[in-house]
Design a protein around this motif. Structure first.
Motif, PDB file in Angstrom:
ATOM      1  N   GLN A 112       3.758  11.484   6.478  1.00  0.00           N
ATOM      2  CA  GLN A 112       4.901  12.388   6.600  1.00  0.00           C
ATOM      3  C   GLN A 112       5.851  12.231   5.421  1.00  0.00           C
ATOM      4  N   GLU A 113       6.058  10.995   4.987  1.00  0.00           N
ATOM      5  CA  GLU A 113       6.942  10.752   3.855  1.00  0.00           C
ATOM      6  C   GLU A 113       6.394  11.361   2.566  1.00  0.00           C
ATOM      7  N   LEU A 114       5.101  11.162   2.314  1.00  0.00           N
ATOM      8  CA  LEU A 114       4.505  11.658   1.071  1.00  0.00           C
ATOM      9  C   LEU A 114       4.428  13.179   1.053  1.00  0.00           C
ATOM     10  N   CYS A 115       4.239  13.793   2.216  1.00  0.00           N
ATOM     11  CA  CYS A 115       4.162  15.266   2.266  1.00  0.00           C
ATOM     12  C   CYS A 115       5.464  15.909   1.807  1.00  0.00           C
ATOM     13  N   LEU A 116       6.582  15.208   2.000  1.00  0.00           N
ATOM     14  CA  LEU A 116       7.874  15.759   1.597  1.00  0.00           C
ATOM     15  C   LEU A 116       8.044  15.799   0.086  1.00  0.00           C
ATOM     16  N   SER A 117       7.296  14.962  -0.634  1.00  0.00           N
ATOM     17  CA  SER A 117       7.429  14.914  -2.097  1.00  0.00           C
ATOM     18  C   SER A 117       6.102  15.188  -2.796  1.00  0.00           C
ATOM     19  N   SER A 157      -5.558   1.463   9.252  1.00  0.00           N
ATOM     20  CA  SER A 157      -6.050   1.260  10.621  1.00  0.00           C
ATOM     21  C   SER A 157      -4.946   1.409  11.659  1.00  0.00           C
ATOM     22  N   SER A 158      -3.685   1.368  11.228  1.00  0.00           N
ATOM     23  CA  SER A 158      -2.566   1.518  12.158  1.00  0.00           C
ATOM     24  C   SER A 158      -2.126   2.983  12.194  1.00  0.00           C
ATOM     25  N   GLU A 159      -2.250   3.605  13.347  1.00  0.00           N
ATOM     26  CA  GLU A 159      -1.891   5.025  13.469  1.00  0.00           C
ATOM     27  C   GLU A 159      -0.414   5.283  13.175  1.00  0.00           C
ATOM     28  N   PRO A 160       0.536   4.501  13.723  1.00  0.00           N
ATOM     29  CA  PRO A 160       1.958   4.760  13.400  1.00  0.00           C
ATOM     30  C   PRO A 160       2.254   4.607  11.908  1.00  0.00           C
ATOM     31  N   ALA A 161       1.675   3.583  11.279  1.00  0.00           N
ATOM     32  CA  ALA A 161       1.925   3.370   9.854  1.00  0.00           C
ATOM     33  C   ALA A 161       1.346   4.503   9.022  1.00  0.00           C
ATOM     34  N   LEU A 162       0.159   4.973   9.383  1.00  0.00           N
ATOM     35  CA  LEU A 162      -0.466   6.073   8.642  1.00  0.00           C
ATOM     36  C   LEU A 162       0.342   7.356   8.806  1.00  0.00           C
ATOM     37  N   VAL A 170      -1.636  18.507  -6.116  1.00  0.00           N
ATOM     38  CA  VAL A 170      -2.124  17.201  -5.678  1.00  0.00           C
ATOM     39  C   VAL A 170      -2.489  17.288  -4.200  1.00  0.00           C
ATOM     40  N   ALA A 171      -3.719  16.898  -3.870  1.00  0.00           N
ATOM     41  CA  ALA A 171      -4.174  16.915  -2.483  1.00  0.00           C
ATOM     42  C   ALA A 171      -3.956  15.548  -1.857  1.00  0.00           C
ATOM     43  N   LEU A 172      -3.556  15.548  -0.584  1.00  0.00           N
ATOM     44  CA  LEU A 172      -3.300  14.306   0.144  1.00  0.00           C
ATOM     45  C   LEU A 172      -4.184  14.289   1.385  1.00  0.00           C
ATOM     46  N   GLN A 173      -4.891  13.174   1.582  1.00  0.00           N
ATOM     47  CA  GLN A 173      -5.784  13.055   2.732  1.00  0.00           C
ATOM     48  C   GLN A 173      -5.526  11.728   3.429  1.00  0.00           C
ATOM     49  N   ALA A 174      -5.170  11.777   4.708  1.00  0.00           N
ATOM     50  CA  ALA A 174      -4.905  10.578   5.496  1.00  0.00           C
ATOM     51  C   ALA A 174      -6.102  10.296   6.389  1.00  0.00           C
ATOM     52  N   VAL A 175      -6.630   9.082   6.306  1.00  0.00           N
ATOM     53  CA  VAL A 175      -7.829   8.701   7.062  1.00  0.00           C
ATOM     54  C   VAL A 175      -7.471   7.517   7.957  1.00  0.00           C
ATOM     55  N   LEU A 176      -7.686   7.685   9.251  1.00  0.00           N
ATOM     56  CA  LEU A 176      -7.444   6.613  10.205  1.00  0.00           C
ATOM     57  C   LEU A 176      -8.737   5.827  10.381  1.00  0.00           C
ATOM     58  N   GLY A 177      -8.743   4.597   9.907  1.00  0.00           N
ATOM     59  CA  GLY A 177      -9.963   3.801   9.990  1.00  0.00           C
ATOM     60  C   GLY A 177      -9.775   2.461   9.332  1.00  0.00           C
ATOM     61  N   GLY A 230       0.801  -1.222   0.000  1.00  0.00           N
ATOM     62  CA  GLY A 230       0.000   0.000   0.000  1.00  0.00           C
ATOM     63  C   GLY A 230       0.828   1.263   0.000  1.00  0.00           C
ATOM     64  N   SER A 231       1.897   1.285   0.803  1.00  0.00           N
ATOM     65  CA  SER A 231       2.727   2.496   0.864  1.00  0.00           C
ATOM     66  C   SER A 231       3.447   2.734  -0.454  1.00  0.00           C
ATOM     67  N   GLU A 232       3.930   1.665  -1.104  1.00  0.00           N
ATOM     68  CA  GLU A 232       4.598   1.835  -2.395  1.00  0.00           C
ATOM     69  C   GLU A 232       3.604   2.250  -3.474  1.00  0.00           C
TER      70      GLU A 232
END
Length: 592
Positions: free
Chosen positions: A298-303, A288-293, A308-315, A268-270
């Motif tokens: 944080q990594e994607l925000c750097l690049s 669903s994992s807060e540390p992984a999200l 392009v809009a980025l939205q992180a959803v914990l669920g 998923g991250s790749e």
């Protein structure tokens, strides 16, 4: 010396009368004018031990200026003058002598520093190209290594040299193995198959191998040419990189709203990284994992590209209300469903959780996508779904059946799945496990000496998944060409050798690392396969195949799925496993 030789060469006499009359004032003037001129123009500011060819050109300019000043003084003061060509000879000799002295001092300082390192490593550099020459220069400055030879496969380089070190064919290494402590692989862009061939040849001689950083690390400035590192097993496994098809990489993603479940996982991250580079309008991460999200956001925000809009959803992907709201509010167009429990022993020990997550999340994602008019849904599946022998594999086969059933009912949403084998570096891969066991001094635990697996790098698998999504027509089961299978015992042995250690067995009881076979775990296969009962068909991409696998009609699947959900609610493990076995008759369920 330069003044005297310029007269001698021009007038063919070491003490010509013209030298006595003109040479005396030129010699004195060159000292009184040249030394201040050198000091003023920075001749003595450079560090001698690091001087290179670039310092030669300013030196030639300074000496040219000095000769012009001397000639100007002679003309203005009407002093005896040498022949005009003597001025050119003087300039050439001055430049040659001063340059030779500077370079000789540099070499003397470097050699003096090298002698201070009593335990210099004797190395052979494999690769006589630009990277090899740069590495040699860096090692020479560091003084910790002594370069014995360059090795290269190109016959045009043989019998030539780099800075006095001979370039030889790799076959010569057998004659030099006793005089070499390490081999340094200095070909950053080497294809994986060639790297594997070279490393296996060096390992057969018992020579430790290090390599220079990759081309990406060098060009981006993340690493220097002399930042040598051990060969990682990931550098050898798999096939040579196949360039992506530009017509399949981008359509459907550019300017679209893309949704990725399991965004913090290995695949998923790749997926998120590569999708971001294809410029979607919005990328939504569900995890669903807060540390992984947090980590992937944080990594994607750097690049993050502009626009392009980025939205992180914990669920959780099993939450139907959350999925429906996000799909409706964000007008999602493309979904990659990568969320799953994938660790075979854990899911085997917790079958209800594995089935509820892997099957339930797939059903909820498909239902919400169809209800919201999502254009495409792609399920990330696994080769363990083929004739499964464990609960995890059966759950992924059930997830495939769910996707196929929703595809049969939907006319607006294209649902498909991509099935592939093990990926290198994922959290469940044997490679990190073996690496930890080697670091701890062993033993390496192997379930069976004959077990084999297919391997693919995470970036390659993800690129193929994105391209397969463009080829989807509905209900497709896409298979990825995984290359050649790898015997896991051979993989473990190679990892030990790459670590600079030796294997301990009956033949070599004094070795460093032992390999212990513990027996197959419940539900574990000796080998994996990608097809159940269908013939694969080629697609527009040479590494992606399409298989129209057996599916269940929706009217047969939905009642069984309802029974499975009732078993989940009742926490009835046996009932859930019984329904799953009925839906996946090829599942060779392990006996309790």
């Amino acid at each position: 010396m330069a003044v005297w030789l310029s007269f001698w060469f021009r007038l063919a006499h070491p003490l010509h009368p013209n030298f006595i009359s003109a040479g005396s004032w030129i010699l004195i003037s060159s000292l009184f004018i040249g030394l201040p001129l050198y000091a003023y123009t920075g001749q003595y500011k450079g560090l001698t031990r690091y001087v290179g060819s670039a310092a030669f050109y300013p030196l030639a300019g300074r000496n040219g200026l000095l000769v012009l000043l001397l000639a100007g003084i002679g003309v203005m003061l009407r002093l005896p003058m040498p022949p005009r060509s003597s001025w050119i000879l003087l300039w050439l000799l001055l430049t040659g002598f001063t340059g030779a002295v500077r370079f000789a001092l540099r070499d003397m300082l470097l050699n003096l520093r090298s002698t201070q390192h009593k335990q210099q490593l004797r190395v052979a550099i494999y690769g006589a190209g630009q990277a090899g020459a740069q590495l040699a220069a860096a090692l020479r400055l560091a003084g910790n290594h002594r370069i014995v030879a360059f090795l290269d496969d190109n016959p045009a380089y043989w019998s030539r040299s780099i800075n006095g070190v001979a370039i030889q064919p790799p076959q010569k290494l057998m004659e030099m193995e006793d005089s070499i402590d390490q081999a340094l692989l200095a070909i950053p862009s080497l294809p994986r198959s060639e790297r594997r061939r070279i490393v296996e040849g060096l390992q057969s001689l018992g020579i430790p191998v290090l390599q220079v950083p990759s081309v990406d690390d060098l060009t981006s400035g993340r690493a220097r040419i002399d930042a040598l590192r051990p060969i990682a097993i990931e550098d050898l496994l798999g096939r040579d990189e196949v360039p992506a098809d530009p017509q399949l990489l981008g359509p459907g993603i550019r300017d679209a709203v893309v949704f990725v479940t399991g965004a913090g996982g290995s695949i998923g991250s790749e997926l998120c990284r590569q999708i971001l580079g294809l410029f979607p309008a919005r990328l939504i991460l569900l995890e669903s994992s807060e540390p992984a999200l947090y980590a992937i956001e944080q990594e994607l925000c750097l690049s993050l590209p502009d626009g392009v809009a980025l939205q992180a959803v914990l669920g959780s992907a099993t939450n139907p209300q959350l999925l429906q709201r996000l799909f409706d509010e964000q007008a999602v167009e493309l979904v990659f469903h990568a969320a799953a429990y994938k660790h075979v022993p854990l899911v085997e020990a917790n079958p209800l959780a594995g089935l509820a997550n892997n099957v339930g999340s797939t059903d909820q994602v498909c239902r919400a996508a169809v209800a919201s008019g999502v254009r495409k849904v792609v399920l990330i599946s696994t080769d363990k779904a083929v004739r499964p022998t464990n609960v995890m594999g059966a759950s992924k086969r059930l997830a495939e059946l769910v996707v196929q059933a929703h595809s049969a009912e939907s006319t607006s949403t294209c649902l498909s799945m991509v099935r592939f084998g093990n990926v290198l570096g994922s959290s469940g891969s044997v490679v990190p496990l073996f690496r930890r066991q080697i670091a701890a001094g062993g033993p390496i635990t192997l379930t069976h000496p004959e077990i084999i697996r297919y391997f693919m790098t995470i970036p390659e698998a993800t690129t193929l998944v994105i391209q397969a999504s463009v080829l989807a027509q509905g209900g497709d089961v896409f298979l990825l060409d995984m290359g050649e299978p790898v015997r896991i015992k051979a993989l473990a042995e190679q990892m030990v050798r790459l670590s600079g250690l030796s294997l301990r067995d009956a033949a070599y009881p004094d070795g460093d690392i032992e390999i212990v076979c513990t027996g197959l775990r419940p539900g574990e296969k000796l080998y994996e396969e990608l097809l159940i009962d269908a013939e694969s068909q080629p697609t527009a991409h040479p590494l992606i195949y399409r298989a129209m696998e057996r599916s269940l009609p929706p009217h047969e699947l939905w009642p069984k799925l309802d029974a499975l959900n009732r078993a989940f609610a009742a926490q009835d493990v046996e009932a859930a496993l019984k329904v799953s076995a009925e839906l996946v008759p090829e599942w060779r369920r392990a006996k309790p």
